[in-house]
Design a protein around this motif. Structure first.
Motif, PDB file in Angstrom:
ATOM      1  N   ALA A 138     -27.138   4.148 -11.020  1.00  0.00           N
ATOM      2  CA  ALA A 138     -26.364   3.151 -11.765  1.00  0.00           C
ATOM      3  C   ALA A 138     -25.711   3.748 -13.012  1.00  0.00           C
ATOM      4  O   ALA A 138     -24.834   3.125 -13.609  1.00  0.00           O
ATOM      5  CB  ALA A 138     -27.261   1.980 -12.159  1.00  0.00           C
ATOM      6  N   ASP A 139     -26.109   4.967 -13.401  1.00  0.00           N
ATOM      7  CA  ASP A 139     -25.562   5.615 -14.593  1.00  0.00           C
ATOM      8  C   ASP A 139     -24.697   6.838 -14.307  1.00  0.00           C
ATOM      9  O   ASP A 139     -23.973   7.300 -15.183  1.00  0.00           O
ATOM     10  CB  ASP A 139     -26.687   6.046 -15.531  1.00  0.00           C
ATOM     11  CG  ASP A 139     -27.456   4.865 -16.077  1.00  0.00           C
ATOM     12  OD1 ASP A 139     -26.833   3.821 -16.350  1.00  0.00           O
ATOM     13  OD2 ASP A 139     -28.690   4.977 -16.212  1.00  0.00           O
ATOM     14  N   ALA A 140     -24.799   7.417 -13.100  1.00  0.00           N
ATOM     15  CA  ALA A 140     -24.053   8.640 -12.819  1.00  0.00           C
ATOM     16  C   ALA A 140     -23.867   8.858 -11.324  1.00  0.00           C
ATOM     17  O   ALA A 140     -24.728   8.494 -10.517  1.00  0.00           O
ATOM     18  CB  ALA A 140     -24.763   9.849 -13.420  1.00  0.00           C
ATOM     19  N   VAL A 141     -22.729   9.464 -11.002  1.00  0.00           N
ATOM     20  CA  VAL A 141     -22.441   9.913  -9.642  1.00  0.00           C
ATOM     21  C   VAL A 141     -21.961  11.357  -9.773  1.00  0.00           C
ATOM     22  O   VAL A 141     -21.057  11.648 -10.556  1.00  0.00           O
ATOM     23  CB  VAL A 141     -21.345   9.061  -8.970  1.00  0.00           C
ATOM     24  CG1 VAL A 141     -21.103   9.528  -7.550  1.00  0.00           C
ATOM     25  CG2 VAL A 141     -21.709   7.595  -8.997  1.00  0.00           C
ATOM     26  N   VAL A 142     -22.588  12.257  -9.015  1.00  0.00           N
ATOM     27  CA  VAL A 142     -22.263  13.674  -9.104  1.00  0.00           C
ATOM     28  C   VAL A 142     -22.064  14.212  -7.698  1.00  0.00           C
ATOM     29  O   VAL A 142     -22.832  13.879  -6.785  1.00  0.00           O
ATOM     30  CB  VAL A 142     -23.402  14.459  -9.806  1.00  0.00           C
ATOM     31  CG1 VAL A 142     -23.073  15.945  -9.900  1.00  0.00           C
ATOM     32  CG2 VAL A 142     -23.691  13.874 -11.179  1.00  0.00           C
ATOM     33  N   GLY A 143     -21.016  15.042  -7.527  1.00  0.00           N
ATOM     34  CA  GLY A 143     -20.792  15.607  -6.213  1.00  0.00           C
ATOM     35  C   GLY A 143     -19.767  16.714  -6.197  1.00  0.00           C
ATOM     36  O   GLY A 143     -19.228  17.116  -7.236  1.00  0.00           O
ATOM     37  N   THR A 144     -19.509  17.203  -4.990  1.00  0.00           N
ATOM     38  CA  THR A 144     -18.510  18.230  -4.743  1.00  0.00           C
ATOM     39  C   THR A 144     -17.574  17.733  -3.654  1.00  0.00           C
ATOM     40  O   THR A 144     -17.919  16.818  -2.901  1.00  0.00           O
ATOM     41  CB  THR A 144     -19.159  19.553  -4.307  1.00  0.00           C
ATOM     42  OG1 THR A 144     -19.888  19.329  -3.096  1.00  0.00           O
ATOM     43  CG2 THR A 144     -20.090  20.101  -5.388  1.00  0.00           C
ATOM     44  N   PHE A 145     -16.387  18.356  -3.554  1.00  0.00           N
ATOM     45  CA  PHE A 145     -15.434  17.899  -2.546  1.00  0.00           C
ATOM     46  C   PHE A 145     -14.413  18.966  -2.195  1.00  0.00           C
ATOM     47  O   PHE A 145     -14.204  19.924  -2.942  1.00  0.00           O
ATOM     48  CB  PHE A 145     -14.699  16.638  -3.023  1.00  0.00           C
ATOM     49  CG  PHE A 145     -13.953  16.804  -4.319  1.00  0.00           C
ATOM     50  CD1 PHE A 145     -12.633  17.208  -4.339  1.00  0.00           C
ATOM     51  CD2 PHE A 145     -14.588  16.557  -5.537  1.00  0.00           C
ATOM     52  CE1 PHE A 145     -11.951  17.358  -5.542  1.00  0.00           C
ATOM     53  CE2 PHE A 145     -13.917  16.695  -6.740  1.00  0.00           C
ATOM     54  CZ  PHE A 145     -12.582  17.102  -6.741  1.00  0.00           C
ATOM     55  N   GLU A 146     -13.798  18.781  -1.038  1.00  0.00           N
ATOM     56  CA  GLU A 146     -12.649  19.568  -0.602  1.00  0.00           C
ATOM     57  C   GLU A 146     -11.891  18.738   0.432  1.00  0.00           C
ATOM     58  O   GLU A 146     -12.497  17.969   1.196  1.00  0.00           O
ATOM     59  CB  GLU A 146     -13.067  20.910  -0.029  1.00  0.00           C
ATOM     60  CG  GLU A 146     -13.957  20.820   1.189  1.00  0.00           C
ATOM     61  CD  GLU A 146     -14.371  22.199   1.699  1.00  0.00           C
ATOM     62  OE1 GLU A 146     -14.538  22.306   2.925  1.00  0.00           O
ATOM     63  OE2 GLU A 146     -14.527  23.125   0.897  1.00  0.00           O
ATOM     64  N   PHE A 147     -10.571  18.877   0.414  1.00  0.00           N
ATOM     65  CA  PHE A 147      -9.725  18.107   1.318  1.00  0.00           C
ATOM     66  C   PHE A 147      -8.451  18.872   1.628  1.00  0.00           C
ATOM     67  O   PHE A 147      -7.995  19.680   0.821  1.00  0.00           O
ATOM     68  CB  PHE A 147      -9.279  16.788   0.669  1.00  0.00           C
ATOM     69  CG  PHE A 147     -10.383  15.851   0.311  1.00  0.00           C
ATOM     70  CD1 PHE A 147     -10.942  15.026   1.273  1.00  0.00           C
ATOM     71  CD2 PHE A 147     -10.861  15.776  -0.981  1.00  0.00           C
ATOM     72  CE1 PHE A 147     -11.961  14.152   0.942  1.00  0.00           C
ATOM     73  CE2 PHE A 147     -11.869  14.902  -1.327  1.00  0.00           C
ATOM     74  CZ  PHE A 147     -12.426  14.084  -0.353  1.00  0.00           C
ATOM     75  N   VAL A 148      -7.849  18.582   2.768  1.00  0.00           N
ATOM     76  CA  VAL A 148      -6.465  18.914   3.035  1.00  0.00           C
ATOM     77  C   VAL A 148      -5.741  17.576   3.056  1.00  0.00           C
ATOM     78  O   VAL A 148      -6.130  16.662   3.787  1.00  0.00           O
ATOM     79  CB  VAL A 148      -6.284  19.657   4.376  1.00  0.00           C
ATOM     80  CG1 VAL A 148      -4.802  19.902   4.644  1.00  0.00           C
ATOM     81  CG2 VAL A 148      -7.053  20.972   4.358  1.00  0.00           C
ATOM     82  N   LEU A 149      -4.714  17.454   2.222  1.00  0.00           N
ATOM     83  CA  LEU A 149      -4.002  16.192   2.059  1.00  0.00           C
ATOM     84  C   LEU A 149      -2.565  16.357   2.532  1.00  0.00           C
ATOM     85  O   LEU A 149      -1.948  17.410   2.314  1.00  0.00           O
ATOM     86  CB  LEU A 149      -4.030  15.761   0.585  1.00  0.00           C
ATOM     87  CG  LEU A 149      -5.425  15.715  -0.043  1.00  0.00           C
ATOM     88  CD1 LEU A 149      -5.327  15.410  -1.528  1.00  0.00           C
ATOM     89  CD2 LEU A 149      -6.299  14.710   0.664  1.00  0.00           C
ATOM     90  N   TYR A 150      -2.017  15.316   3.168  1.00  0.00           N
ATOM     91  CA  TYR A 150      -0.701  15.395   3.804  1.00  0.00           C
ATOM     92  C   TYR A 150       0.271  14.386   3.212  1.00  0.00           C
ATOM     93  O   TYR A 150      -0.121  13.325   2.748  1.00  0.00           O
ATOM     94  CB  TYR A 150      -0.832  15.119   5.302  1.00  0.00           C
ATOM     95  CG  TYR A 150      -1.784  16.058   5.993  1.00  0.00           C
ATOM     96  CD1 TYR A 150      -1.378  17.333   6.358  1.00  0.00           C
ATOM     97  CD2 TYR A 150      -3.090  15.677   6.263  1.00  0.00           C
ATOM     98  CE1 TYR A 150      -2.246  18.203   6.991  1.00  0.00           C
ATOM     99  CE2 TYR A 150      -3.975  16.540   6.892  1.00  0.00           C
ATOM    100  CZ  TYR A 150      -3.543  17.804   7.252  1.00  0.00           C
ATOM    101  OH  TYR A 150      -4.418  18.665   7.868  1.00  0.00           O
ATOM    102  N   ASP A 151       1.552  14.717   3.294  1.00  0.00           N
ATOM    103  CA  ASP A 151       2.627  13.788   2.959  1.00  0.00           C
ATOM    104  C   ASP A 151       3.137  13.197   4.264  1.00  0.00           C
ATOM    105  O   ASP A 151       4.084  13.695   4.873  1.00  0.00           O
ATOM    106  CB  ASP A 151       3.753  14.511   2.211  1.00  0.00           C
ATOM    107  CG  ASP A 151       4.955  13.611   1.958  1.00  0.00           C
ATOM    108  OD1 ASP A 151       4.860  12.393   2.196  1.00  0.00           O
ATOM    109  OD2 ASP A 151       5.995  14.138   1.537  1.00  0.00           O
ATOM    110  N   GLY A 152       2.492  12.133   4.710  1.00  0.00           N
ATOM    111  CA  GLY A 152       2.855  11.485   5.967  1.00  0.00           C
ATOM    112  C   GLY A 152       4.198  10.798   5.920  1.00  0.00           C
ATOM    113  O   GLY A 152       4.734  10.404   6.954  1.00  0.00           O
ATOM    114  N   GLY A 153       4.794  10.640   4.738  1.00  0.00           N
ATOM    115  CA  GLY A 153       6.109  10.014   4.621  1.00  0.00           C
ATOM    116  C   GLY A 153       7.249  10.995   4.791  1.00  0.00           C
ATOM    117  O   GLY A 153       8.417  10.610   4.828  1.00  0.00           O
ATOM    118  N   ALA A 154       6.933  12.268   4.893  1.00  0.00           N
ATOM    119  CA  ALA A 154       7.968  13.298   5.038  1.00  0.00           C
ATOM    120  C   ALA A 154       8.330  13.463   6.516  1.00  0.00           C
ATOM    121  O   ALA A 154       7.730  12.855   7.397  1.00  0.00           O
ATOM    122  CB  ALA A 154       7.466  14.615   4.465  1.00  0.00           C
ATOM    123  N   THR A 155       9.307  14.293   6.758  1.00  0.00           N
ATOM    124  CA  THR A 155       9.672  14.596   8.137  1.00  0.00           C
ATOM    125  C   THR A 155       8.589  15.487   8.724  1.00  0.00           C
ATOM    126  O   THR A 155       8.204  16.485   8.140  1.00  0.00           O
ATOM    127  CB  THR A 155      11.033  15.320   8.174  1.00  0.00           C
ATOM    128  OG1 THR A 155      11.991  14.473   7.553  1.00  0.00           O
ATOM    129  CG2 THR A 155      11.451  15.616   9.590  1.00  0.00           C
TER     130      THR A 155
END
Length: 174
Positions: A138-155
């Motif tokens: 209830a006082d803290a959230v701790v973590g790690t992350f990695e992602f590949v993110l896309y521009d789905g609005g592009a051609t």
């Protein structure tokens, strides 16, 4: 305030320490604010947003800040139960019910593109990424992350992408 008035109740200050490499460039998304967030309710309800941003010109989170960037990570428990520590992969629905999504906005300018973890055709550009939550209270959230993110609005496909690696965060209430 008089002796008969109760002390004002102050909401805890939220503090976000967040770093990640965006296409290999270390970026500091850390901030501190005085907004209200109820981590206990978010955990109980099975969804939480974790947001970091940069504000090099000191304009705040508004559309006038063309140099600001935003990284938002959403955690879900799709079985309708409380969030837990563990791995939240990017996927539609997994066997554990734990799922994450991420969005990166490289500028707040009107013509800016937003990149998303689920913004591509998974048959041609498979979704990838995860957040690993090690502390969830209830006082803290701790973590790690990695992602590949896309521009789905592009051609596309293939769609333009941004790679987020070596990410870590600590959202705490002080």
């Amino acid at each position: 305030m008089t002796p008969d008035d109760p002390d004002p109740i102050e909401a805890p200050v939220a503090s976000m320490i967040m770093f990640a490499e965006v296409d290999g460039v270390l970026t500091d998304f850390s901030w501190e604010g005085d907004f209200e967030i109820d981590l206990e309710a978010s955990i109980r309800d099975g969804n939480m947003s974790i947001t970091g941003f940069t504000d090099p010109d000191g304009l705040g989170l508004n559309s006038a800040c063309a140099t600001c960037t935003l990284l938002n990570i959403d955690l879900f428990h799709e079985l309708g139960v409380a969030l837990t520590t563990g791995t939240y992969p990017v996927e539609n629905f997994g066997p554990t019910g734990l799922r994450s999504e991420a969005t990166y906005t490289p500028s707040f300018a009107v013509s800016s593109t937003a990149f998303g973890s689920n913004d591509s055709d998974p048959n041609t550009q498979p979704w990838s990424g995860e957040i690993v939550v090690g502390t969830l209270t209830a006082d803290a959230v701790v973590g790690t992350f990695e992602f590949v993110l896309y521009d789905g609005g592009a051609t596309g496909p293939p769609y333009p992408e941004v790679t987020i690696t070596n990410g870590s965060f600590r959202l705490s209430l002080d």
